[in-house]
Design a protein around this motif. Structure first.
Motif, PDB file in Angstrom:
ATOM      1  N   LEU A   1     -45.996  -5.242 -59.881  1.00  0.00           N
ATOM      2  CA  LEU A   1     -46.625  -4.224 -60.724  1.00  0.00           C
ATOM      3  C   LEU A   1     -47.100  -3.029 -59.896  1.00  0.00           C
ATOM      4  O   LEU A   1     -47.224  -1.921 -60.397  1.00  0.00           O
ATOM      5  N   LEU A   2     -47.356  -3.223 -58.616  1.00  0.00           N
ATOM      6  CA  LEU A   2     -47.962  -2.188 -57.787  1.00  0.00           C
ATOM      7  C   LEU A   2     -46.968  -1.209 -57.182  1.00  0.00           C
ATOM      8  O   LEU A   2     -47.363  -0.314 -56.446  1.00  0.00           O
TER       9      LEU A   2
ATOM     10  N   ALA B   1     -41.677  -8.742 -67.299  1.00  0.00           N
ATOM     11  CA  ALA B   1     -40.847  -7.536 -67.190  1.00  0.00           C
ATOM     12  C   ALA B   1     -41.158  -6.547 -68.309  1.00  0.00           C
ATOM     13  O   ALA B   1     -41.269  -5.335 -68.062  1.00  0.00           O
ATOM     14  N   ARG B   2     -41.314  -7.051 -69.530  1.00  0.00           N
ATOM     15  CA  ARG B   2     -41.661  -6.187 -70.669  1.00  0.00           C
ATOM     16  C   ARG B   2     -43.013  -5.522 -70.449  1.00  0.00           C
ATOM     17  O   ARG B   2     -43.185  -4.321 -70.664  1.00  0.00           O
ATOM     18  N   ASP B   3     -43.985  -6.319 -70.015  1.00  0.00           N
ATOM     19  CA  ASP B   3     -45.330  -5.811 -69.781  1.00  0.00           C
ATOM     20  C   ASP B   3     -45.343  -4.790 -68.641  1.00  0.00           C
ATOM     21  O   ASP B   3     -46.012  -3.761 -68.724  1.00  0.00           O
ATOM     22  N   ARG B   4     -44.604  -5.067 -67.594  1.00  0.00           N
ATOM     23  CA  ARG B   4     -44.503  -4.131 -66.466  1.00  0.00           C
ATOM     24  C   ARG B   4     -43.907  -2.799 -66.929  1.00  0.00           C
ATOM     25  O   ARG B   4     -44.396  -1.730 -66.577  1.00  0.00           O
TER      26      ARG B   4
ATOM     27  N   ARG C   1     -47.837 -15.103 -66.619  1.00  0.00           N
ATOM     28  CA  ARG C   1     -47.588 -15.086 -68.068  1.00  0.00           C
ATOM     29  C   ARG C   1     -47.211 -13.662 -68.488  1.00  0.00           C
ATOM     30  O   ARG C   1     -46.276 -13.443 -69.233  1.00  0.00           O
ATOM     31  N   THR C   2     -48.001 -12.674 -68.063  1.00  0.00           N
ATOM     32  CA  THR C   2     -47.695 -11.248 -68.199  1.00  0.00           C
ATOM     33  C   THR C   2     -48.027 -10.618 -66.854  1.00  0.00           C
ATOM     34  O   THR C   2     -48.430 -11.316 -65.932  1.00  0.00           O
TER      35      THR C   2
ATOM     36  N   ARG D   1     -45.617   0.935 -66.788  1.00  0.00           N
ATOM     37  CA  ARG D   1     -44.966   2.068 -66.111  1.00  0.00           C
ATOM     38  C   ARG D   1     -44.698   3.236 -67.058  1.00  0.00           C
ATOM     39  O   ARG D   1     -44.779   4.388 -66.656  1.00  0.00           O
ATOM     40  N   THR D   2     -44.418   2.940 -68.318  1.00  0.00           N
ATOM     41  CA  THR D   2     -44.093   3.983 -69.286  1.00  0.00           C
ATOM     42  C   THR D   2     -45.337   4.638 -69.871  1.00  0.00           C
ATOM     43  O   THR D   2     -45.372   5.855 -70.053  1.00  0.00           O
ATOM     44  N   HIS D   3     -46.369   3.852 -70.161  1.00  0.00           N
ATOM     45  CA  HIS D   3     -47.524   4.370 -70.887  1.00  0.00           C
ATOM     46  C   HIS D   3     -48.812   4.422 -70.057  1.00  0.00           C
ATOM     47  O   HIS D   3     -49.462   5.454 -69.984  1.00  0.00           O
TER      48      HIS D   3
END
Length: 126
Positions: free
Chosen positions: A55-56, A5-8, A98-99, A12-14
């Motif tokens: 993620l998509l 979730a953090r990685d997603r 994992r990410t 999305r932000t950067h």
């Protein structure tokens, strides 16, 4: 699941708003490997990273991965010995990752099998 979730959120932000870019260093490295493959007559396979299924979602994500595909298609087309495989990417449930773009050890076996199958498919197509 929190790491995914953090990685997603980071993507999305950067990453997604900025768009996909292959760094100059990575582009030079890929072109060097492609030249070696041509010169020494071996096949080079460029595989997309496995991705978390969530993620998509969204237009920015779609654009990002379309840009990636376009750049990699153009680069790999410059060498008949270089092959882009597993594109679009293999998707796994986010709970199993994992990410958002790294598999767990449990999924590594499945992903490796898919890479091997994609390579075999290219070789059969000759």
């Amino acid at each position: 699941a929190r790491a995914v979730a953090r990685d997603r959120a980071e993507h999305r932000t950067h990453s997604f708003p900025r768009g996909w870019r292959l760094s100059g260093q990575n582009q030079r490295a890929l072109k060097s490997m492609m030249a070696m493959a041509d010169e020494h007559e071996f096949d080079l396979y460029v595989a997309s990273s496995p991705l978390s299924d969530n993620l998509l979602e969204g237009r920015d994500a779609a654009r990002y991965f379309e840009e990636e595909r376009s750049v990699l298609d153009d680069l790999t087309a410059q060498s008949e010995r270089t092959h882009l495989i597993l594109h679009p990417a293999v998707l796994y449930r986010s709970e199993e990752m994992r990410t958002s773009d790294h598999v767990t050890a449990k999924l590594a076996t499945d992903f490796t099998r898919r890479v091997a199958e994609a390579i075999a498919s290219v070789e059969r197509g000759r």
